[in-house]
Design an enzyme around this catalytic site. Structure first.
Site, short mmCIF file in Angstrom:
data_model
loop_
_atom_site.label_atom_id
_atom_site.label_comp_id
_atom_site.label_asym_id
_atom_site.label_seq_id
_atom_site.Cartn_x
_atom_site.Cartn_y
_atom_site.Cartn_z
NE ARG A 69 3.78 11.00 9.56
CZ ARG A 69 4.56 10.09 9.03
NH1 ARG A 69 4.15 8.86 8.92
NH2 ARG A 69 5.77 10.40 8.61
CB CYS A 92 -0.49 6.93 -0.27
SG CYS A 92 0.65 8.23 0.20
CE LYS A 136 -1.42 0.92 4.78
NZ LYS A 136 -2.53 1.44 5.59
CG ASP A 137 3.64 2.23 2.68
OD1 ASP A 137 2.61 2.88 2.92
OD2 ASP A 137 4.26 1.59 3.56
NE ARG A 167 1.24 6.18 13.24
CZ ARG A 167 0.59 6.36 12.11
NH1 ARG A 167 -0.66 5.98 12.02
NH2 ARG A 167 1.19 6.88 11.08
NE ARG A 211 -7.40 3.49 3.86
CZ ARG A 211 -7.56 2.69 4.89
NH1 ARG A 211 -8.73 2.10 5.09
NH2 ARG A 211 -6.59 2.48 5.75
NE ARG A 212 -6.26 2.93 8.77
CZ ARG A 212 -4.96 2.74 8.85
NH1 ARG A 212 -4.18 3.65 9.41
NH2 ARG A 212 -4.41 1.63 8.40
#
Ligand code: DPM
Length: 360
Positions: free
Chosen positions: A167, A261, A98-99, A173, A149-150
């Protein structure tokens, strides 16, 4: 075994020549774990190969205080690694799929996509909230995520909650969550948590009705030099055909939407028999607007290998051992779903989202 000039040779204990393959990785713990897991798969299949791991830090790892979507550059985590590939300093780079942008710079290709982990997002609660879910958390609870997106999907579904950026790498995190009172919970990919050995911190897996996942989420990709036939051949055995077909349809969808992204685009795919199902959606930043559609296509899961000399590349992926008819069908599915949404106004939603995000 044929050897190309960019593969160095080392003598093993028996004086037998064997290849040295260098794998580039980011220095983060997750990146190391992901690279090591691909290395041990390769070692199982090719016991004679000498693997060396070269760790580098990337811009994405260094800028920890800015939201990913605001740093802007799509190739944030991949650029230095690609430079090393280009200079023949490494031969293989393992990424979270996904990156990786949907079109890779010339000279590079994804030579393998491995079997996908759980692609869904997960809720990780501050320990004092144990047992609660997004539904049962008190009003105005603060959820940490800097994924547009989330945030868009969850704002739509849980308007009583609040969302703030967070971040840093996974370690940072979790620390920010546990050691402060800033966040009630954070949202992370289940796959990353599992690979880090933190599955026990998952209190809820988000299904498609709550939050669809990012294109390619949960799958590992092996990036190589497009011209390096030996390495391409070697890594192609790692391909997992269902995952390849799902991820090609997802990437084709995102690519047709011209999304990177940093846009609120989400997907859900399934393979059932010879059917490939794709649901895709675009959202406004606040989640108020949503365009969503589903389509399916028949993919033949036979093992008709691509015999043709010129390998076909589909959204950056060269899957040598997956049927080219199926790869084409998967790509078409993503393109067609995106075209349908573009006809319904997806472009406007994405353009507005981008502008708003840049201005914030
Ligand atoms: C991308 C996004 C995030 C990562 C955007 C998104 C999450 C960023 C954030 C493109 N890359 O998902 O909407 O939460 O601020 C990333 C993670 C993994 C790969 C971590 C995660 C591990 C899981 C995997 C960061 N990239 O999403 O929790 O292999 O898919």
């Amino acid at each position: 075994m044929e050897m190309s000039e960019n593969i160095s040779i080392s003598q093993d204990g028996n004086g037998k020549a064997s290849r040295v393959i260098r794998m580039g990785t980011r220095k983060s713990q997750l990146a190391r774990i992901q690279t090591d897991s691909v290395a041990s798969r390769l070692k199982e299949i090719y016991p004679d190969v000498h693997l060396e791991i070269v760790a580098m830090s990337t811009i994405g790892d260094q800028i920890l205080d800015t939201a990913l979507s605001k740093i802007g550059e799509k190739s944030l985590f991949t650029k230095e690694l690609e430079n090393a590939l280009e200079r023949n300093e490494v031969d293989i780079v393992v990424h979270s799929l996904k990156d990786l942008p949907t079109s890779l710079p010339p000279g590079f290709t994804i030579g393998a996509i491995l079997q996908r982990e759980n692609p869904h997002d997960a809720v990780v609660l501050h320990p004092k909230n144990a047992g609660l879910t997004l539904d049962s958390l008190p009003e105005k609870s603060v959820i940490g995520t800097s994924s547009l997106r989330r945030a868009a999907q969850l704002k739509r579904r849980f308007p009583q909650l609040e969302f703030e950026n967070i971040r840093g790498n996974l370690n940072t995190r979790l620390k920010k969550l546990d050691e402060k009172e800033d966040y009630t919970a954070i949202i992370l990919a289940a796959a990353g948590l599992k690979r880090m050995g933190w599955e026990t911190r998952i209190s809820q897996i988000l299904g498609p009705e709550d939050c669809m996942y990012a294109v390619g989420q949960g799958a590992l990709a092996v990036e190589v030099r497009a011209q390096d036939k030996d390495i391409l051949e070697m890594v192609s055995v790692l391909n997992h055909s269902d995952t390849v077909l799902r991820c090609i349809s997802e990437r084709a969808f995102l690519n047709q939407l011209e999304g990177g992204c940093s846009v609120p685009v989400a997907v859900h795919t399934e393979v059932n028999g010879s059917m490939l199902y794709l649901t895709g959606a675009v959202y406004s930043l606040d989640g108020a607007e949503c365009l969503k559609d589903s389509m399916e296509i028949c993919v033949e899961i036979d093992n008709k290998v691509n015999e043709s000399a010129q390998e076909c590349v589909h959204v950056g992926v060269t899957a040598k051992n997956v049927s080219s008819v199926s790869l084409e069908a998967a790509e078409k599915l993503g393109v067609n779903l995106a075209k349908g949404l573009l006809n319904k106004g997806a472009k406007d939603i994405l353009t507005t989202a981008r502008k708003l995000n840049d201005a914030q």
